[in-house]
Design a protein around this motif. Structure first.
Motif, PDB file in Angstrom:
ATOM      1  N   HIS A 167       0.920  -1.330   0.243  1.00  0.00           N
ATOM      2  CA  HIS A 167      -0.134  -0.163  -0.603  1.00  0.00           C
ATOM      3  C   HIS A 167       0.478   1.265   0.080  1.00  0.00           C
ATOM      4  O   HIS A 167       0.155   1.990  -0.063  1.00  0.00           O
ATOM      5  CB  HIS A 167      -0.721  -0.167   1.089  1.00  0.00           C
ATOM      6  CG  HIS A 167      -2.221  -1.133   0.530  1.00  0.00           C
ATOM      7  ND1 HIS A 167      -1.932  -2.299   1.702  1.00  0.00           N
ATOM      8  CD2 HIS A 167      -2.830  -1.529   0.548  1.00  0.00           C
ATOM      9  CE1 HIS A 167      -2.675  -3.694   1.777  1.00  0.00           C
ATOM     10  NE2 HIS A 167      -3.258  -2.578   0.622  1.00  0.00           N
ATOM     11  N   GLU A 168       2.123   1.296  -0.122  1.00  0.00           N
ATOM     12  CA  GLU A 168       2.701   2.034  -0.387  1.00  0.00           C
ATOM     13  C   GLU A 168       3.358   2.512  -1.865  1.00  0.00           C
ATOM     14  O   GLU A 168       3.477   3.085  -1.817  1.00  0.00           O
ATOM     15  CB  GLU A 168       4.205   1.587   0.180  1.00  0.00           C
ATOM     16  CG  GLU A 168       4.016   2.156   2.448  1.00  0.00           C
ATOM     17  CD  GLU A 168       4.066   2.632   2.393  1.00  0.00           C
ATOM     18  OE1 GLU A 168       3.809   4.519   2.209  1.00  0.00           O
ATOM     19  OE2 GLU A 168       2.962   2.900   3.442  1.00  0.00           O
ATOM     20  N   LYS A 169       3.025   1.485  -2.084  1.00  0.00           N
ATOM     21  CA  LYS A 169       3.318   2.127  -4.320  1.00  0.00           C
ATOM     22  C   LYS A 169       1.851   1.835  -4.908  1.00  0.00           C
ATOM     23  O   LYS A 169       2.349   1.523  -6.053  1.00  0.00           O
ATOM     24  CB  LYS A 169       4.662   0.488  -4.369  1.00  0.00           C
ATOM     25  CG  LYS A 169       5.721   0.857  -3.628  1.00  0.00           C
ATOM     26  CD  LYS A 169       6.528   0.280  -3.554  1.00  0.00           C
ATOM     27  CE  LYS A 169       7.575  -0.650  -3.027  1.00  0.00           C
ATOM     28  NZ  LYS A 169       8.671  -1.712  -3.336  1.00  0.00           N
ATOM     29  N   ASN A 170       0.791   1.212  -4.216  1.00  0.00           N
ATOM     30  CA  ASN A 170      -0.047   0.726  -5.208  1.00  0.00           C
ATOM     31  C   ASN A 170      -0.993   1.560  -5.634  1.00  0.00           C
ATOM     32  O   ASN A 170      -2.016   1.676  -6.574  1.00  0.00           O
ATOM     33  CB  ASN A 170      -1.079  -1.113  -4.824  1.00  0.00           C
ATOM     34  CG  ASN A 170      -1.305  -0.283  -3.661  1.00  0.00           C
ATOM     35  OD1 ASN A 170      -1.511   0.669  -2.798  1.00  0.00           O
ATOM     36  ND2 ASN A 170      -1.854  -1.674  -2.872  1.00  0.00           N
ATOM     37  N   GLY A 171      -0.354   2.527  -5.110  1.00  0.00           N
ATOM     38  CA  GLY A 171      -1.171   4.344  -5.514  1.00  0.00           C
ATOM     39  C   GLY A 171      -2.635   4.126  -5.213  1.00  0.00           C
ATOM     40  O   GLY A 171      -3.819   4.747  -5.246  1.00  0.00           O
ATOM     41  N   LEU A 172      -3.399   3.253  -4.547  1.00  0.00           N
ATOM     42  CA  LEU A 172      -4.970   2.995  -3.301  1.00  0.00           C
ATOM     43  C   LEU A 172      -4.644   3.858  -1.792  1.00  0.00           C
ATOM     44  O   LEU A 172      -4.612   3.036  -1.040  1.00  0.00           O
ATOM     45  CB  LEU A 172      -5.224   1.286  -3.498  1.00  0.00           C
ATOM     46  CG  LEU A 172      -5.251   0.440  -4.546  1.00  0.00           C
ATOM     47  CD1 LEU A 172      -5.569  -0.994  -3.948  1.00  0.00           C
ATOM     48  CD2 LEU A 172      -6.914   1.700  -5.596  1.00  0.00           C
ATOM     49  N   PRO A 173      -5.163   4.844  -1.702  1.00  0.00           N
ATOM     50  CA  PRO A 173      -5.368   4.919  -0.366  1.00  0.00           C
ATOM     51  C   PRO A 173      -6.210   4.652   0.213  1.00  0.00           C
ATOM     52  O   PRO A 173      -7.717   4.173  -0.292  1.00  0.00           O
ATOM     53  CB  PRO A 173      -5.856   6.852  -0.356  1.00  0.00           C
ATOM     54  CG  PRO A 173      -6.369   6.706  -2.182  1.00  0.00           C
ATOM     55  CD  PRO A 173      -5.990   5.497  -2.993  1.00  0.00           C
TER      56      PRO A 173
END
Length: 364
Positions: A167-173
């Protein structure tokens, strides 16, 4: 005189007919507007209470035109030409509302919209979508869909598997990353959905994935969580084999399971109830998909959210969504009726809210 009196009665009768026709037209218009609402509740959503996130207050949603542009709803589900919601989806939402109103099940169907819940909800601001993660029901594929929609990758095929859950890299807030006011606006205006499956089959999937196969090499399940469950719930302490499904069921069905849950942290998301994950009685969801009918539900969700022309749900392998009754009965065949009943008592809310039948082996 008689002629005048007859004409008077005729005029009264004609006026009465016009009045009845006028009232019928008004009633028809009201009924038409009511049943065109694909979201179930329309703009007048129930007040939202964000326990442990903000002060309890009633949320009033102003007219759309008063919101900033970034909060304006988009997609076919909110446009002038509303999608006619198939009967099955209307029935699911109606069942959910009815069970939520059942005071006898309140403790099993209601939960606080806390940070734990908000951490489970992923946000696509570009297309005004909220997706609540319910592990072990094909969530990886839905996360890939949202990753593409958010623009981190141009296609699902390009997404590396190790990125999907990073979740640091997948762009999903996560919804929890926004302010209280921004959370409320999104919960009131965005298209919201999540997926469920038979609760007991989901538990079997979680057990196999985390304690038997563990394909993602997450050592804490076998080396930290499993020993903790075994120490507390294994009857025969002389056994040295790894965590068994029987141990897992005893842990999940224990009314005092929470003291271990706290130690396990967010790893419990793979087996806690849908109620605890997504707060379906507190948040007004637009669609609830079922894993067993995902071949039909996935295209419908994409269309209802207005994104079917932008992305497709990944191909579903044949038979993977079919409820495997034999497998469920096999896993529970060696479990005592007492332990199964205690497990069902904990997950009864999930069974009732989403229309899953009580297992046959509990009735025999």
């Amino acid at each position: 005189w008689l002629t005048s009196d007859n004409m008077h009665h005729q005029w009264l009768l004609l006026a009465a007919c016009f009045w009845v026709i006028f009232m019928f037209m008004v009633a028809s218009k009201f009924i038409t507007l009511t049943f065109k609402d694909t979201d179930g509740y329309g703009a007048k959503q129930e007040p939202l209470i964000l326990t442990a996130v903000t002060k309890v207050e009633e949320v009033h949603v102003p007219e759309e035109k008063h919101w900033p542009e970034e909060f304006q709803p988009t997609g076919k589900a909110f446009a002038g030409n509303l999608i006619r919601q198939p009967l099955v989806h209307m029935e699911r939402l109606e069942l959910l509302r009815n069970v939520c109103r059942d005071t006898a099940l309140r403790d099993l169907s209601h939960t606080a919209v806390s940070k734990f819940v908000l951490d489970r909800i992923f946000v696509c601001d570009k297309h005004k979508i909220l997706f609540c993660q319910t592990p072990k029901v094909g969530n990886t594929q839905w996360k890939k869909v949202l990753i593409v929609l958010n623009g981190a990758f141009s296609s699902i095929e390009e997404i590396p598997e190790n990125i999907v859950h990073d979740h640091e890299k997948n762009g999903l807030p996560r919804l929890s990353s926004f302010s209280d006011s921004e959370i409320k606006k999104r919960l009131n205006l965005y298209f919201k959905f999540f997926i469920v499956r038979d609760p007991f089959e989901r538990l079997i999937s979680a057990f196999k994935d985390k304690f038997v196969h563990n394909p993602r090499f997450e050592p804490w399940y076998r080396h930290e969580i499993a020993p903790g469950i075994i120490r507390k719930y294994r009857k025969n302490r002389t056994e040295t084999k790894g965590l068994q499904f029987e141990d897992f069921v005893r842990y999940l069905g224990d009314p005092n399971h929470r003291w271990l849950d706290v130690q396990f942290g967010d790893h419990i998301i793979h087996w806690v109830t849908y109620v605890e994950l997504c707060a379906p009685c507190e948040i007004t969801y637009s669609v609830i998909g079922h894993h067993e009918t995902l071949e039909d539900d996935a295209p419908y969700i994409l269309k209802a959210a207005g994104i079917d022309h932008l992305v497709s749900y990944p191909t579903i392998p044949p038979g993977i969504t079919v409820y495997n009754r034999t497998k469920v009965e096999r896993y529970f065949s060696g479990i005592s009726k007492r332990d199964i009943r205690r497990l069902y008592a904990r997950f009864e809310g999930d069974f009732k809210l989403f229309g899953y039948r009580e297992p046959d082996f509990l009735l025999n």
